[in-house]
Design a protein around this motif. Sequence first.
Motif, PDB file in Angstrom:
ATOM      1  N   HIS A  60       0.829  -1.204   0.000  1.00 33.55           N
ATOM      2  CA  HIS A  60       0.000   0.000   0.000  1.00 33.55           C
ATOM      3  C   HIS A  60       0.866   1.257   0.000  1.00 33.55           C
ATOM      4  CE1 HIS A  60       0.829   0.238   4.328  1.00 33.55           C
ATOM      5  NE2 HIS A  60       0.365  -0.996   4.483  1.00 33.55           N
TER       6      HIS A  60
ATOM      7  N   ASN B 293       3.525   1.458   2.712  1.00 30.63           N
ATOM      8  CA  ASN B 293       4.724   0.674   2.386  1.00 30.63           C
ATOM      9  C   ASN B 293       5.564   1.404   1.337  1.00 30.63           C
ATOM     10  OD1 ASN B 293       2.632  -2.256   2.332  1.00 30.63           O
ATOM     11  ND2 ASN B 293       3.858  -1.531   4.041  1.00 30.63           N
TER      12      ASN B 293
ATOM     13  N   TRP C 161       7.306   4.461   2.970  1.00 33.26           N
ATOM     14  CA  TRP C 161       8.223   4.061   4.031  1.00 33.26           C
ATOM     15  C   TRP C 161       9.393   3.262   3.462  1.00 33.26           C
ATOM     16  CZ3 TRP C 161       7.989  -1.384   4.567  1.00 33.26           C
ATOM     17  CH2 TRP C 161       9.015  -1.900   5.344  1.00 33.26           C
TER      18      TRP C 161
ATOM     19  N   GLY D  21      10.308   1.360   9.013  1.00 29.85           N
ATOM     20  CA  GLY D  21       9.204   2.180   9.501  1.00 29.85           C
ATOM     21  C   GLY D  21       9.465   2.487  10.976  1.00 29.85           C
TER      22      GLY D  21
ATOM     23  N   ASP E 152       7.895   1.978  13.622  1.00 28.89           N
ATOM     24  CA  ASP E 152       7.619   0.920  14.607  1.00 28.89           C
ATOM     25  C   ASP E 152       8.730  -0.128  14.675  1.00 28.89           C
ATOM     26  OD1 ASP E 152       7.042   0.011  12.076  1.00 28.89           O
ATOM     27  OD2 ASP E 152       5.290  -1.147  12.665  1.00 28.89           O
ATOM     28  N   GLN E 153       9.682  -0.042  13.755  1.00 29.63           N
ATOM     29  CA  GLN E 153      10.771  -1.025  13.758  1.00 29.63           C
ATOM     30  C   GLN E 153      12.050  -0.487  14.399  1.00 29.63           C
ATOM     31  OE1 GLN E 153      10.517  -4.209  12.676  1.00 29.63           O
ATOM     32  NE2 GLN E 153       8.350  -3.788  12.424  1.00 29.63           N
TER      33      GLN E 153
ATOM     34  N   ALA F 202       7.261   8.896   8.357  1.00 28.15           N
ATOM     35  CA  ALA F 202       7.491   7.803   9.303  1.00 28.15           C
ATOM     36  C   ALA F 202       6.216   6.988   9.504  1.00 28.15           C
ATOM     37  CB  ALA F 202       7.996   8.347  10.624  1.00 28.15           C
ATOM     38  N   THR F 203       5.108   7.683   9.542  1.00 30.49           N
ATOM     39  CA  THR F 203       3.841   6.966   9.603  1.00 30.49           C
ATOM     40  C   THR F 203       2.897   7.592   8.593  1.00 30.49           C
ATOM     41  OG1 THR F 203       4.151   6.575  11.938  1.00 30.49           O
ATOM     42  CG2 THR F 203       1.950   6.230  11.079  1.00 30.49           C
ATOM     43  N   VAL F 204       2.502   6.811   7.624  1.00 31.77           N
ATOM     44  CA  VAL F 204       1.524   7.309   6.660  1.00 31.77           C
ATOM     45  C   VAL F 204       0.146   7.097   7.270  1.00 31.77           C
ATOM     46  CG1 VAL F 204       0.571   7.027   4.348  1.00 31.77           C
ATOM     47  CG2 VAL F 204       3.033   6.790   4.719  1.00 31.77           C
TER      48      VAL F 204
ATOM     49  N   LYS G 115      -2.296   4.491  11.536  1.00 27.51           N
ATOM     50  CA  LYS G 115      -1.466   4.364  10.347  1.00 27.51           C
ATOM     51  C   LYS G 115      -2.188   3.527   9.299  1.00 27.51           C
ATOM     52  CE  LYS G 115       1.176   0.154  11.071  1.00 27.51           C
ATOM     53  NZ  LYS G 115       2.447  -0.501  10.826  1.00 27.51           N
ATOM     54  N   MET G 116      -1.888   3.840   8.053  1.00 26.15           N
ATOM     55  CA  MET G 116      -2.412   3.027   6.964  1.00 26.15           C
ATOM     56  C   MET G 116      -1.796   1.647   7.109  1.00 26.15           C
ATOM     57  SD  MET G 116      -1.986   3.753   2.887  1.00 26.15           S
ATOM     58  CE  MET G 116      -2.859   5.289   2.873  1.00 26.15           C
ATOM     59  N   SER G 117      -2.623   0.620   7.132  1.00 29.01           N
ATOM     60  CA  SER G 117      -2.072  -0.694   7.446  1.00 29.01           C
ATOM     61  C   SER G 117      -2.913  -1.823   6.873  1.00 29.01           C
ATOM     62  CB  SER G 117      -2.005  -0.836   8.972  1.00 29.01           C
ATOM     63  OG  SER G 117      -1.748  -2.162   9.329  1.00 29.01           O
ATOM     64  N   LYS G 118      -2.202  -2.855   6.430  1.00 25.60           N
ATOM     65  CA  LYS G 118      -2.890  -4.078   6.002  1.00 25.60           C
ATOM     66  C   LYS G 118      -3.738  -4.595   7.147  1.00 25.60           C
ATOM     67  CE  LYS G 118       0.790  -6.362   5.234  1.00 25.60           C
ATOM     68  NZ  LYS G 118       2.185  -6.438   4.809  1.00 25.60           N
ATOM     69  N   SER G 119      -3.132  -4.542   8.349  1.00 24.84           N
ATOM     70  CA  SER G 119      -3.775  -5.128   9.517  1.00 24.84           C
ATOM     71  C   SER G 119      -5.097  -4.436   9.842  1.00 24.84           C
ATOM     72  CB  SER G 119      -2.859  -5.045  10.730  1.00 24.84           C
ATOM     73  OG  SER G 119      -1.524  -5.253  10.333  1.00 24.84           O
TER      74      SER G 119
HETATM   75  P1  ADP Z   1       0.922  -3.371   7.811  1.00 25.38           P
HETATM   76  O1  ADP Z   1       1.019  -2.364   8.923  1.00 25.38           O
HETATM   77  O2  ADP Z   1       0.339  -2.809   6.584  1.00 25.38           O
HETATM   78  O3  ADP Z   1       0.307  -4.671   8.257  1.00 25.38           O
HETATM   79  P2  ADP Z   1       3.425  -4.515   8.149  1.00 25.38           P
HETATM   80  O4  ADP Z   1       3.073  -4.640   9.581  1.00 25.38           O
HETATM   81  O5  ADP Z   1       3.720  -5.724   7.339  1.00 25.38           O
HETATM   82  O6  ADP Z   1       2.365  -3.683   7.379  1.00 25.38           O
HETATM   83  O7  ADP Z   1       4.585  -3.511   8.074  1.00 25.38           O
HETATM   84  C1  ADP Z   1       5.583  -3.598   7.146  1.00 25.38           C
HETATM   85  C2  ADP Z   1       6.463  -2.424   7.347  1.00 25.38           C
HETATM   86  O8  ADP Z   1       5.847  -1.294   6.762  1.00 25.38           O
HETATM   87  C3  ADP Z   1       6.747  -2.075   8.799  1.00 25.38           C
HETATM   88  O9  ADP Z   1       8.113  -1.932   8.982  1.00 25.38           O
HETATM   89  C4  ADP Z   1       6.095  -0.754   9.008  1.00 25.38           C
HETATM   90  O10 ADP Z   1       6.950   0.092   9.725  1.00 25.38           O
HETATM   91  C5  ADP Z   1       5.900  -0.198   7.619  1.00 25.38           C
HETATM   92  N1  ADP Z   1       4.633   0.465   7.489  1.00 25.38           N
HETATM   93  C6  ADP Z   1       3.437  -0.122   7.360  1.00 25.38           C
HETATM   94  N2  ADP Z   1       2.454   0.774   7.272  1.00 25.38           N
HETATM   95  C7  ADP Z   1       3.060   1.972   7.332  1.00 25.38           C
HETATM   96  C8  ADP Z   1       2.570   3.310   7.288  1.00 25.38           C
HETATM   97  N3  ADP Z   1       1.294   3.580   7.174  1.00 25.38           N
HETATM   98  N4  ADP Z   1       3.475   4.282   7.391  1.00 25.38           N
HETATM   99  C9  ADP Z   1       4.766   4.022   7.501  1.00 25.38           C
HETATM  100  N5  ADP Z   1       5.282   2.792   7.552  1.00 25.38           N
HETATM  101  C10 ADP Z   1       4.443   1.779   7.467  1.00 25.38           C
END
Ligand code: ADP
Length: 326
Positions: free
Chosen positions: A17, A20, A23, A150, A152-153, A187-189, A196-200
Motif C-alpha cells: 500500500h 509501504n 516508508w 518504519g 515501529d521497527q 514515518a507513519t503514513v 497508520k495506513m495498514s494491512k492489519s
Molecule cells: P501493515 O502495517 O500494513 O500490516 P506490516 O506490519 O507488514 O504492514 O509492516 C511492514 C512495514 O511497513 C513495517 O516496517 C512498518 O513500519 C511499515 N509500514 C506499514 N504501514 C506503514 C505506514 N502507514 N506508514 C509508515 N510505515 C508503514
Amino acid sequence: MKKRVLTGIKPTGEQLHLGNYFWAIEPMVRFSKQPDLEMFMFIANLHALTALHDAASIRKNTYTIVKTYLACGLDPAHVHIYNQSDISAHVELMRVFACMTNLWFMKRMHAYKAAVDTGKEDDITMGTFNYPVLMASDILLYDPHIVPVGKDQKQHVEYARDVAQKFNHQFGDTFILPEPYIQESVATVPWIDGRKMSKSYNNYIGLFDDPETIRKKVARIPTDAIPVADPKDPETCNIFAIYKLFLDEIEQKKLADRYRAGGLSYKDLKAELSDRIISFTTPIIERYAAIDDQMVQDLLIEGAKHVAPRATAKIHDVYAKVGFSM
Ligand code: ADP
Ligand code: TRP
C-alpha cells in the motif's frame, strides 16, 4: 569502501500500500540509484511464518513484492534481492543471539507487547516472541551501515545494535553497529481514522487498487465541517496528510496556502487527490504487468548466490569466536 544499505519486507500481504511505498520502496529505489552504496533487499519469509501458514500465499506474495519493487524503479543490477530462507546463516546467527538475550529484554519489545495486549499471552508463538532476535541476525549478518525501516521497527534496530555491542564486547570486534533510517516526514503514513495506513487495519490504499476503488476510499476520508468559504488548517486535515506525500516542498506550501485562503472545497480536493494517486499508480501497474515470474525466480537465485559467501564468512567468524571451530 561502499556503504551498505539493508532492509527486509515480510511477504504477508497480497499487495503493498501507499504506506509501504513511502516508508520502504521509495527510499530503496532512491538509494539504488546511488553508485556508492551496496544494497540488500530480502524477502523476510521466515518472519512471515508468524502470521501465515499457507504455502501458496507466501509464494504469491513473494512474487508480488519483488515485482512491485521492480515496477517502482528498483534497479536489480544494483541491489541484491534474495529470499531470507535461502541463507541458512540467518537462523544460525539467531541461535547465538538468542543465547545472549534475556527474557525481560524481549518482553519489552512492542511486537510481543502488542500480542500480550490482545489478552492471549499463552497463544504467542515462540516465532513471534523471538522475532526481534531473527531480525537482528538478518541485519548483522551483512554488516550494513543503514537500515531503512518504519518507525515501529526502530526498537528492533536498537536491539540489533545492543546485541552487536554485547557480542563485540564479549568476543571481540565482529559486527558494525547499524543505523536505522527513518524518514520522519513519512514515518507513519496516516489514514482515515488517524491510525497508520495498514494491512492489519484494512484501511489502506493499495498500489494496485483500481481508479474506482481509489476514488471511493479517498471519498471516505473524514474532514471537519468548516464551510467552503472559510479558511482551513492543513495541519489537522487528513486529506493534506496524504496529499503532501505526492508533493515537493513548493507544491506543499501552495496547497497549504489554498487551505488558509478559504474557498477550498474538500470534495474538489478529494477528486484532485484521487487523480494524483491514480496518475502515480497507473505506470507502476503497467510496468508490473510486464514482469514475469521467471524473472523474479532468476533474480532471487542470483541474489542468494551473491550474498551467500558474505553470510557464510560471517557465521564462520562468529562460530570460530564462540569456540566451534577446531
Ligand atoms: P501493515 O502495517 O500494513 O500490516 P506490516 O506490519 O507488514 O504492514 O509492516 C511492514 C512495514 O511497513 C513495517 O516496517 C512498518 O513500519 C511499515 N509500514 C506499514 N504501514 C506503514 C505506514 N502507514 N506508514 C509508515 N510505515 C508503514
Ligand atoms: N520486521 C520488519 C517488518 O515487520 C521486516 C524485517 C525483518 C526487517 N528483518 C528485517 C526490516 C531486517 C529491516 C531489516 O517490517
